[in-house]
Each structure stands twice: as structure tokens, then as C-alpha cells.
Write an enzyme that holds these catalytic residues in place. Structure first.
Site, PDB file in Angstrom:
ATOM      1  CB  SER A  31      -0.825   0.381   1.126  1.00 33.53           C
ATOM      2  OG  SER A  31      -1.569   1.218   1.685  1.00 33.53           O
ATOM      3  CE1 TYR A  42      -4.154  -2.144   5.492  1.00 30.57           C
ATOM      4  CE2 TYR A  42      -2.787   0.515   4.367  1.00 30.57           C
ATOM      5  CZ  TYR A  42      -3.996  -1.036   4.124  1.00 30.57           C
ATOM      6  OH  TYR A  42      -3.799  -1.550   2.585  1.00 30.57           O
TER       7      TYR A  42
END
Length: 246
Positions: A142, A156
Site C-alpha cells: 500500500s 496497518y
């Protein structure tokens, strides 16, 4: 185009979103695809109906080492081996600093799903690839792996950053065994999970004026799965529509 003809590919988290787009694309280019989801559903049923004898389903939770090992064993059994692993399954799980229980639970869930399970799948892939003369790993990271995530999702970003380091280490450590490892780092992607999460002000600020289609990410993954970019091993490819550049 059939540049993936006969190649055996496992795509985790492939019932929806990027995973589904990737599974459909590599199948269209000739691959045999192991679809993975937590459980069978109409989403997986429709893919398997489309894929015919070049598709198989493996189910199970990817929340840690044991679940990942079971998924790998099931995928290998489906076609007698896996040549390309696409570690796509993941989730944007909150980890709020101000709530101790939520903080702890967020870290455990993020690490289990977004780092530990992919790492175990990578480990199992490496062991098999060394025996079969090589193979390919594509890890879905990501943009958060580069820039960090927001205050409510620190775990995350940290987990995805760890996935990048893992990918680089695999490329450096096992290249001579024929193992190629890449990472793909999307930004906002048009998936069911992201629906409604992109505020109008954010959308207006995107350089291309739109959220990245899942098909664009799938195209990058499918190319890496061909093995035609051997000397890009260890690299991370950003797919953010120039929303994040480095």
C-alpha cells in the site's frame, strides 16, 4: 494474449476487488488459477463457473501462520504445485491509540492478516520454489507502507511497511534459487471495501480525477507474473494515479 498459459497461480483474497480482477485477468491470459476466500460464496461460485477446469477454490482464514499454511497446502494440492503466489488478501483494520483494547486488537489483527500470513505463504512458496527451479511472489502492499497511514490506522501502515521489507529480503536472499519477488503498492482503489471511504474533497484532489480501477492494479500484477521483468525483482511498483509519488 496467452503469456501465462498453463502457469499455476494462487491469488489470495480473490473473491472481490483487486484479487478478483487479478484472478480473472491471469485466467484470461491462460493461467490455471487457485481462487482463495474465507468461505465459498456466490462471488467465488461465479469465478469458478467462468474458469472451468482451469480454476480451483481453496478456503480458509489468513489470520496467522496456521491458516496460511493450510491455504498453501490446499492450493498446491489443486494443481500439483504453485508457480506464482499473489499475496493480495488484506484489510484496513483500525488501531485507535486512545482505546487500549482496540489498539491491541488492531495490532494483532493487522499483523496477522497483513504481515504474518503473507510471510508464511512466502516461506512456503520459497521452500517449494527452490525444489522446482524457481517461482514468483507478488505482495500487495500500500502507499501507506511508504508514507505511513492516518492516526487511526498506524498498525496497518506498519504491517504493510513490513511486507515491503520482507519482499526486498526475499529478492536479495533467494534470487540465485530462481525466486523473484515484487511488491505492488496501490493508493485508493475502486473496490467494494473502499466504496464510500473516499471523500469528495479527496477525489477532487487526485491528479487523474478518479480512484484507481482495480483492473489497473491487476494489469501490473499480471505482467509481473509472467517473469519477463527478472531484474526488477525486489522492486515496489506504485499504482496511485500519481496521488503519491516518490
Amino acid at each position: 494474449m496467452d503469456d501465462l498459459a498453463g502457469r499455476r497461480i494462487l491469488v489470495t483474497g480473490s473473491s472481490r476487488g483487486i484479487g478478483r480482477a487479478t484472478a480473472a485477468l491471469v485466467h484470461a491470459r491462460g493461467a490455471r488459477v487457485v481462487v482463495h476466500a474465507r468461505a465459498a460464496s456466490p462471488h467465488t461460485d461465479s469465478l469458478l463457473a467462468e474458469f472451468g477446469d482451469r480454476g480451483a477454490l481453496v478456503t480458509g482464514e489468513l489470520d496467522g501462520i496456521a491458516g496460511a499454511a493450510a491455504v498453501w497446502d490446499g492450493a498446491v494440492a489443486a494443481f500439483g504445485g504453485i508457480e506464482v503466489l499473489v499475496n493480495n488478501a488484506g484489510a484496513w483494520i483500525p488501531s485507535e491509540v486512545d482505546r487500549e483494547e482496540a489498539w491491541q486488537a488492531g495490532w494483532e489483527a493487522n499483523l496477522g492478516l497483513n504481515l504474518t500470513a503473507p510471510a508464511e505463504l512466502c516461506r512456503r512458496a520459497i521452500l517449494d520454489y527452490r525444489e522446482q527451479g524457481g517461482g514468483i511472489i507478488v505482495n500487495l502492499a500500500s502507499r501507506s507502507a511508504h508514507r505511513g497511514d492516518d492516526a487511526g490506522h498506524l498498525a496497518y501502515g506498519a504491517a504493510k511497511g513490513g511486507l515491503l521489507a520482507l519482499t526486498k529480503g526475499i529478492a536479495r536472499g533467494y534470487g540465485r534459487d530462481g525466486v523473484l519477488a515484487y511488491a505492488v503498492a496501490p493508493g485508493w482503489v475502486a473496490t467494494d471495501l473502499a466504496a464510500g471511504a473516499v471523500e469528495p474533497a479527496v477525489l477532487d484532489g487526485l491528479p487523474l480525477g478518479e480512484v484507481t480501477p482495480a483492473a489497473d492494479v491487476a494489469e501490473v500484477i499480471a505482467f509481473l507474473a509472467t517473469g519477463r521483468a527478472r531484474h526488477a525483482t525486489g522492486a515496489t511498483i506504485d499504482v496511485t494515479g500519481a496521488d503519491y509519488v516518490r
